[in-house]
Design a protein around this motif. Structure first.
Motif, short mmCIF file in Angstrom:
data_model
loop_
_atom_site.label_atom_id
_atom_site.label_comp_id
_atom_site.label_asym_id
_atom_site.label_seq_id
_atom_site.Cartn_x
_atom_site.Cartn_y
_atom_site.Cartn_z
N PRO A 31 0.84 -1.20 0.00
CA PRO A 31 0.00 0.00 0.00
C PRO A 31 0.87 1.26 0.00
N ASN A 32 0.26 2.40 -0.24
CA ASN A 32 1.05 3.63 -0.29
C ASN A 32 0.39 4.76 0.47
N ARG A 33 1.05 5.90 0.47
CA ARG A 33 0.61 7.10 1.21
C ARG A 33 0.27 6.74 2.67
N SER A 34 -0.86 7.18 3.15
CA SER A 34 -1.16 6.97 4.58
C SER A 34 -1.28 5.50 4.98
N ASN A 35 -1.50 4.65 3.98
CA ASN A 35 -1.62 3.23 4.31
C ASN A 35 -0.29 2.49 4.23
N ASN A 36 0.76 3.20 3.90
CA ASN A 36 2.06 2.55 3.75
C ASN A 36 2.63 2.14 5.11
N TYR A 37 3.66 1.32 5.05
CA TYR A 37 4.33 0.87 6.27
C TYR A 37 5.60 1.66 6.51
N ALA A 62 10.96 -4.33 2.53
CA ALA A 62 11.81 -4.94 1.51
C ALA A 62 10.95 -5.67 0.48
N GLU A 63 9.93 -6.38 0.94
CA GLU A 63 9.05 -7.11 0.01
C GLU A 63 8.24 -6.16 -0.85
N GLN A 64 7.80 -5.06 -0.25
CA GLN A 64 7.06 -4.05 -1.02
C GLN A 64 7.91 -3.50 -2.16
N ILE A 65 9.16 -3.20 -1.83
CA ILE A 65 10.05 -2.61 -2.84
C ILE A 65 10.36 -3.64 -3.93
N TYR A 72 15.42 1.85 -8.35
CA TYR A 72 15.76 2.88 -7.38
C TYR A 72 14.60 3.10 -6.42
N CYS A 73 14.92 3.23 -5.14
CA CYS A 73 13.93 3.57 -4.15
C CYS A 73 14.33 4.93 -3.56
N ILE A 74 13.39 5.86 -3.54
CA ILE A 74 13.68 7.20 -3.01
C ILE A 74 13.27 7.27 -1.55
#
Lengths: 128, 237
Positions: A31-37, A62-65, A72-74
């Motif tokens: 998930p992303n934004r407010s639901n991200n970990y 790590a699994e999300q990425i 690249y991860c920012i």
């Protein structure tokens, strides 16, 4: 971002990233934004003395990425950068972890040679 | 069990900490907090279990579980909680229950370092060392990077609009990582400055649950910003 400034600024930063890397190169994680970990580097965890627990905490990130397939991860801050960089090594991820300022300067053609520590070989000499 | 300096049980203290729209006893045990918490299962603990233990008066476990140092206080549990119970506030309170000498040495040590210098740096960086690193790196960039001959990294420039802070690890361990930020600020014409005092962005006393130290560091940083008459405190952390 959720913690202090909410999704508004998360969306602003996405606008910046899309402009920098191009729409076709931007991949959202879920998930992303407010639901991200949380990546697991915050709250003092990097100095907390429980490295095993810290990395187990970060496995989700790590699994999300990995699932994005992105190269690249920012990371938004120094703590996140240290943790996500460490997770890539620990979980054998194929991504590199960069600060947003690196990409901004790269796009503007003003990123110096010594400022490319976290870029891959394909970008070591780009726009120098 | 009673806590140092307090006659209240954990539950009583926690009840006072909670916002008016959420309370301890309102927990529905739904588990949304735990299902979305990356720290669930570490040290045989999770947010729901932590809350239930506190609610049932199991103060000994609450005050001693190392889990409170594995939780990053990210607040996702509260974000999801239908009753808006502030679990991270409870975790923070549980951290304060640990005798200072038993709290994680890395965190407490960084807090102590920060308290010992006017820069508030968790790495103990002194004001003159910070200035030296900034000026040294700047001189190199101006000399070696075409187009950056006029790049600036002002230090203690009174009346600048922005006071920029910086994570200590950048000037100390990877000073070149400061440069892209300077270039961006220069590019957009920002009116900014560093300060030799109070420039360190991190606050390990907060993580150490050292309330007095936390406040001291924040006040030290505020004083540095005000001393230079800056309008905006730009936090990069």
């Amino acid at each position: 971002m959720r913690k202090s400034l909410g999704d508004g600024i998360a969306n602003d930063l996405r606008f910046v990233v899309r402009r920098l890397v191009g729409e076709e190169n931007f991949v959202e994680m879920h998930p992303n934004r407010s639901n991200n970990y949380c990546c697991g580097g915050g709250g003092g965890a990097l100095q907390g003395g429980f490295p095993e627990a810290r990395r187990r905490y970060g496995r989700l990130k790590a699994e999300q990425i990995k699932a994005t397939g992105a190269t690249y991860c920012i990371a938004p801050c120094h703590n996140c950068h240290s943790q996500i960089h460490d997770l890539a090594e620990h979980y054998r991820g194929n991504w590199r972890t960069v600060h947003l300022w690196t990409l901004i300067c790269l796009s503007l053609g003003m990123l110096g040679e010594a400022e490319r520590t976290y870029l891959g070989p394909e970008l070591k000499e780009a726009c120098l | 069990m009673r806590f140092k300096g307090s006659r209240s049980s954990f539950k009583e203290v926690a009840r006072r900490l909670l916002p008016s729209d959420g309370s301890f006893d309102l927990c529905l045990s739904c588990g949304l907090c735990s299902s979305g918490c990356p720290a669930s299962g570490l040290a045989d603990m999770d947010p729901r279990k932590f809350l239930r233990l506190a609610s049932l008066g199991q103060d000994e476990i609450i005050a001693t579980t190392p889990w409170v140092w594995m939780c990053t206080l990210c607040r996702r549990c509260t974000h999801l909680c239908p009753m808006h119970i502030d679990i991270p506030a409870l975790v923070y309170h549980a951290r304060t229950c640990w005798p200072r000498e038993k709290r994680p040495k890395g965190i407490v040590g960084s807090c102590d370092q920060a308290l010992a210098t006017g820069t508030a740096s968790a790495m103990g960086t002194r004001p003159e060392d910070f200035r030296f690193v900034v000026e040294d790196v700047l001189a190199e960039v101006r000399e070696n990077q075409p187009g950056q001959e006029n790049l600036a990294a002002p230090v203690n420039r009174r009346g600048a609009y922005y006071f920029l802070n910086q994570n200590s690890r950048e000037p100390v361990t990877e000073p070149d990582e400061m440069v892209p930020l300077w270039k961006i600020l220069d590019y957009v014409g920002a009116d900014w400055t560093y300060g030799t005092l109070g420039w360190a962005a991190e606050n390990y006393c907060m993580f150490a649950a050292d309330d007095a130290g936390w406040e001291t560091l924040v006040r030290r940083k505020v004083a540095a910003v005000e001393e230079l008459g800056c309008k905006v405190w730009l936090n990069t952390e």
